[in-house]
Motif scaffolding. Structure first.
Motif, PDB file in Angstrom:
ATOM      1  N   GLN A  14     -22.070 -16.385 -27.437  1.00  0.00           N
ATOM      2  CA  GLN A  14     -20.754 -15.516 -27.311  1.00  0.00           C
ATOM      3  C   GLN A  14     -19.140 -16.512 -27.135  1.00  0.00           C
ATOM      4  OE1 GLN A  14     -22.552 -12.562 -24.858  1.00  0.00           O
ATOM      5  NE2 GLN A  14     -24.096 -11.939 -26.059  1.00  0.00           N
ATOM      6  N   VAL A  15     -18.394 -15.746 -27.507  1.00  0.00           N
ATOM      7  CA  VAL A  15     -16.630 -15.616 -26.901  1.00  0.00           C
ATOM      8  C   VAL A  15     -16.170 -15.164 -26.226  1.00  0.00           C
ATOM      9  CG1 VAL A  15     -15.190 -17.344 -27.898  1.00  0.00           C
ATOM     10  CG2 VAL A  15     -17.571 -18.426 -28.969  1.00  0.00           C
ATOM     11  N   ARG A  16     -15.921 -15.360 -25.333  1.00  0.00           N
ATOM     12  CA  ARG A  16     -15.391 -14.570 -24.477  1.00  0.00           C
ATOM     13  C   ARG A  16     -13.658 -15.151 -24.147  1.00  0.00           C
ATOM     14  NH1 ARG A  16     -19.258 -12.201 -20.398  1.00  0.00           N
ATOM     15  NH2 ARG A  16     -18.659 -14.695 -19.334  1.00  0.00           N
ATOM     16  N   ASP A  17     -12.525 -14.223 -24.648  1.00  0.00           N
ATOM     17  CA  ASP A  17     -11.060 -14.569 -24.338  1.00  0.00           C
ATOM     18  C   ASP A  17     -10.861 -14.185 -22.712  1.00  0.00           C
ATOM     19  OD1 ASP A  17     -10.434 -16.709 -26.191  1.00  0.00           O
ATOM     20  OD2 ASP A  17      -9.977 -14.924 -27.637  1.00  0.00           O
ATOM     21  N   HIS A  18     -10.454 -15.096 -21.792  1.00  0.00           N
ATOM     22  CA  HIS A  18      -9.902 -14.356 -20.274  1.00  0.00           C
ATOM     23  C   HIS A  18      -7.912 -14.639 -20.550  1.00  0.00           C
ATOM     24  CE1 HIS A  18     -13.972 -13.632 -19.037  1.00  0.00           C
ATOM     25  NE2 HIS A  18     -14.602 -14.968 -19.626  1.00  0.00           N
ATOM     26  N   ARG A  19      -7.499 -13.751 -19.522  1.00  0.00           N
ATOM     27  CA  ARG A  19      -6.807 -13.949 -18.861  1.00  0.00           C
ATOM     28  C   ARG A  19      -6.104 -15.323 -18.226  1.00  0.00           C
ATOM     29  NH1 ARG A  19      -3.704 -13.164 -23.050  1.00  0.00           N
ATOM     30  NH2 ARG A  19      -5.860 -13.556 -23.758  1.00  0.00           N
ATOM     31  N   PRO A  20      -4.636 -15.711 -17.448  1.00  0.00           N
ATOM     32  CA  PRO A  20      -4.772 -16.389 -16.561  1.00  0.00           C
ATOM     33  C   PRO A  20      -4.853 -16.608 -15.315  1.00  0.00           C
ATOM     34  CG  PRO A  20      -3.130 -16.554 -18.051  1.00  0.00           C
ATOM     35  CD  PRO A  20      -4.148 -15.361 -18.857  1.00  0.00           C
ATOM     36  N   ALA A  21      -5.774 -15.055 -14.890  1.00  0.00           N
ATOM     37  CA  ALA A  21      -6.095 -15.401 -13.495  1.00  0.00           C
ATOM     38  C   ALA A  21      -6.907 -15.089 -13.614  1.00  0.00           C
ATOM     39  CB  ALA A  21      -5.602 -13.784 -13.731  1.00  0.00           C
ATOM     40  N   VAL A  22      -7.937 -15.053 -14.489  1.00  0.00           N
ATOM     41  CA  VAL A  22      -9.516 -15.529 -14.149  1.00  0.00           C
ATOM     42  C   VAL A  22     -10.764 -16.553 -14.775  1.00  0.00           C
ATOM     43  CG1 VAL A  22     -10.480 -13.053 -14.087  1.00  0.00           C
ATOM     44  CG2 VAL A  22     -10.070 -13.871 -15.868  1.00  0.00           C
ATOM     45  N   GLY A  23      -8.922 -17.530 -15.021  1.00  0.00           N
ATOM     46  CA  GLY A  23      -9.336 -19.244 -16.014  1.00  0.00           C
ATOM     47  C   GLY A  23     -10.089 -20.345 -15.006  1.00  0.00           C
ATOM     48  N   PRO A  24     -10.893 -20.795 -15.358  1.00  0.00           N
ATOM     49  CA  PRO A  24     -11.921 -21.904 -14.144  1.00  0.00           C
ATOM     50  C   PRO A  24     -10.946 -22.156 -12.782  1.00  0.00           C
ATOM     51  CG  PRO A  24     -10.928 -22.477 -16.526  1.00  0.00           C
ATOM     52  CD  PRO A  24     -10.633 -21.235 -15.850  1.00  0.00           C
ATOM     53  N   VAL A  25     -10.176 -22.507 -13.085  1.00  0.00           N
ATOM     54  CA  VAL A  25      -9.103 -23.018 -11.792  1.00  0.00           C
ATOM     55  C   VAL A  25      -8.841 -21.952 -10.566  1.00  0.00           C
ATOM     56  CG1 VAL A  25      -8.858 -25.138 -13.253  1.00  0.00           C
ATOM     57  CG2 VAL A  25      -6.604 -23.271 -12.959  1.00  0.00           C
ATOM     58  N   ARG A  26      -8.868 -20.731 -11.163  1.00  0.00           N
ATOM     59  CA  ARG A  26      -8.669 -19.890 -10.583  1.00  0.00           C
ATOM     60  C   ARG A  26      -8.998 -19.314  -9.474  1.00  0.00           C
ATOM     61  NH1 ARG A  26      -5.147 -20.868 -14.497  1.00  0.00           N
ATOM     62  NH2 ARG A  26      -3.656 -21.060 -13.763  1.00  0.00           N
ATOM     63  N   ASP A  27     -10.612 -18.299  -9.582  1.00  0.00           N
ATOM     64  CA  ASP A  27     -11.340 -17.789  -9.168  1.00  0.00           C
ATOM     65  C   ASP A  27     -13.133 -19.036  -9.065  1.00  0.00           C
ATOM     66  OD1 ASP A  27     -14.333 -16.057  -8.840  1.00  0.00           O
ATOM     67  OD2 ASP A  27     -12.431 -14.249 -10.013  1.00  0.00           O
ATOM     68  N   LEU A  28     -13.064 -18.967  -7.848  1.00  0.00           N
ATOM     69  CA  LEU A  28     -14.264 -19.780  -7.659  1.00  0.00           C
ATOM     70  C   LEU A  28     -15.577 -18.656  -8.005  1.00  0.00           C
ATOM     71  CD1 LEU A  28     -12.888 -21.848  -4.189  1.00  0.00           C
ATOM     72  CD2 LEU A  28     -13.039 -22.736  -6.703  1.00  0.00           C
ATOM     73  N   ASP A  29     -15.860 -17.431  -7.305  1.00  0.00           N
ATOM     74  CA  ASP A  29     -16.420 -16.698  -7.377  1.00  0.00           C
ATOM     75  C   ASP A  29     -16.632 -17.061  -8.754  1.00  0.00           C
ATOM     76  OD1 ASP A  29     -16.859 -15.810  -4.822  1.00  0.00           O
ATOM     77  OD2 ASP A  29     -15.554 -15.012  -5.331  1.00  0.00           O
ATOM     78  N   GLN A  30     -16.467 -16.891  -9.719  1.00  0.00           N
ATOM     79  CA  GLN A  30     -16.589 -16.251 -10.960  1.00  0.00           C
ATOM     80  C   GLN A  30     -17.254 -17.682 -11.668  1.00  0.00           C
ATOM     81  OE1 GLN A  30     -13.487 -16.756 -13.889  1.00  0.00           O
ATOM     82  NE2 GLN A  30     -14.750 -14.445 -14.919  1.00  0.00           N
ATOM     83  N   LEU A  31     -16.886 -18.460 -11.285  1.00  0.00           N
ATOM     84  CA  LEU A  31     -17.055 -20.080 -11.860  1.00  0.00           C
ATOM     85  C   LEU A  31     -18.080 -20.580 -10.794  1.00  0.00           C
ATOM     86  CD1 LEU A  31     -15.473 -22.015 -13.175  1.00  0.00           C
ATOM     87  CD2 LEU A  31     -14.752 -23.858 -11.320  1.00  0.00           C
ATOM     88  N   ALA A  32     -18.922 -20.440 -10.139  1.00  0.00           N
ATOM     89  CA  ALA A  32     -19.602 -19.882  -9.128  1.00  0.00           C
ATOM     90  C   ALA A  32     -20.755 -19.593  -9.908  1.00  0.00           C
ATOM     91  CB  ALA A  32     -19.736 -20.189  -7.590  1.00  0.00           C
ATOM     92  N   GLU A  33     -20.639 -18.144 -10.276  1.00  0.00           N
ATOM     93  CA  GLU A  33     -21.758 -17.423 -11.988  1.00  0.00           C
ATOM     94  C   GLU A  33     -21.491 -18.548 -12.691  1.00  0.00           C
ATOM     95  OE1 GLU A  33     -20.468 -13.791 -12.418  1.00  0.00           O
ATOM     96  OE2 GLU A  33     -20.412 -13.281 -10.305  1.00  0.00           O
ATOM     97  N   LEU A  34     -20.989 -18.743 -13.081  1.00  0.00           N
ATOM     98  CA  LEU A  34     -21.107 -19.294 -14.445  1.00  0.00           C
ATOM     99  C   LEU A  34     -21.736 -21.206 -14.389  1.00  0.00           C
ATOM    100  CD1 LEU A  34     -17.316 -19.551 -15.863  1.00  0.00           C
ATOM    101  CD2 LEU A  34     -19.769 -18.366 -16.846  1.00  0.00           C
TER     102      LEU A  34
END
Length: 259
Positions: A14-34
């Motif tokens: 699965q490929v998902r494109d995200h906007r910059p606001a939720v990129g890996p260097v900006r959202d620690l909670d999302q990155l922690a989930e990944l």
């Protein structure tokens, strides 16, 4: 800039494109989930250039990493109970005790691990020599993993410097990664992060204790004859990618090792 996230859920990719606001260097909670793992887990984190070098011309990985890699580096430390590093790498990279976390990372650490204090650093040294940058650390911040073959005077000095409870002595020969994993688990440390170097990584692979490799590929070509990701005699292990993040040409990946 856009960040592409590729996830492998065991089925079709699965490929998902995200906007910059939720990129890996900006959202620690999302990155922690990944980057979430089971509780009993040992992973390694390395950076390499496109042509396979794990250090720059100065022999340090710090000259080939970048801001995106640093964010994941800091996050993986925040998610770990202990950080394991070979003594040679600790000297070459100028390691000191693990520094206090930022407020954001501290919040992620408390939520995921239930711990407030930063991870302890475990230095692997067959000679029981503590790198100079780690001397004078607060009690428990640094531990030493060594063997019964280490010189008695070095073992004594290490016990005096770190405290006897923080010197882990295994059997004869090289430090056994299976023993080390069990020893750390007995101390309540089950989320283990290895930061190098290539010889220690080979030992973990041969010992069958490594569950995951996190690898940053920096958009650089450096040439030369620097060390590779794994040093030593040949080996073969099958791995599969489960996550790819891309930002400005930097690839941040997770690879799972086959049992």
């Amino acid at each position: 800039m856009d960040v592409r996230v590729i996830l492998d859920d065991g089925g079709p990719e699965q490929v998902r494109d995200h906007r910059p606001a939720v990129g890996p260097v900006r959202d620690l909670d999302q990155l922690a989930e990944l980057y979430a793992t089971p509780e009993d887990w040992w992973r390694a984190n390395f950076v390499t250039t496109v042509d396979g070098a794990v250090t720059g011309a100065d022999g340090r990985s710090g000259t080939i990493n970048n801001a995106a890699d640093k964010v994941v580096f800091d996050l993986l430390r925040a998610l770990a109970d202990v950080v394991v590093v070979g003594a040679g790498t600790a000297r070459a990279e100028g390691y000191g005790p693990i520094e206090p976390l930022s407020d954001g990372l501290a919040a992620v650490r408390r939520r995921v691990t239930g711990r407030a204090a930063p991870a302890s650093l475990v230095v692997v040294s067959a000679s029981a020599q503590i790198p100079a940058g780690l001397l004078g650390a607060s009690p428990g911040a640094v531990m030493l993993a060594t063997t019964s073959d280490a010189p008695a005077d070095a073992l004594g000095e290490a016990a005096q410097e770190l405290g006897e409870a923080h010197v882990l002595v295994g059997g004869a020969g090289p430090v056994d990664p299976v023993w080390l994993r069990g020893e750390l688990a007995c101390r309540g440390a089950t989320r283990i992060l290895c930061e190098g170097g290539p010889t220690l990584l080979r030992s973990l692979l041969l010992g069958g204790v490594l569950d995951e490799l996190c690898l940053t590929t920096s958009p650089l070509l450096v040439g030369g004859r620097g060390p590779r990701l794994v040093e030593g005699l040949e080996l073969r292990r099958d791995i599969r990618p489960v996550l790819v993040l891309e930002e400005s040409g930097t690839l941040l990946t997770r690879w799972l090792l086959a049992p």
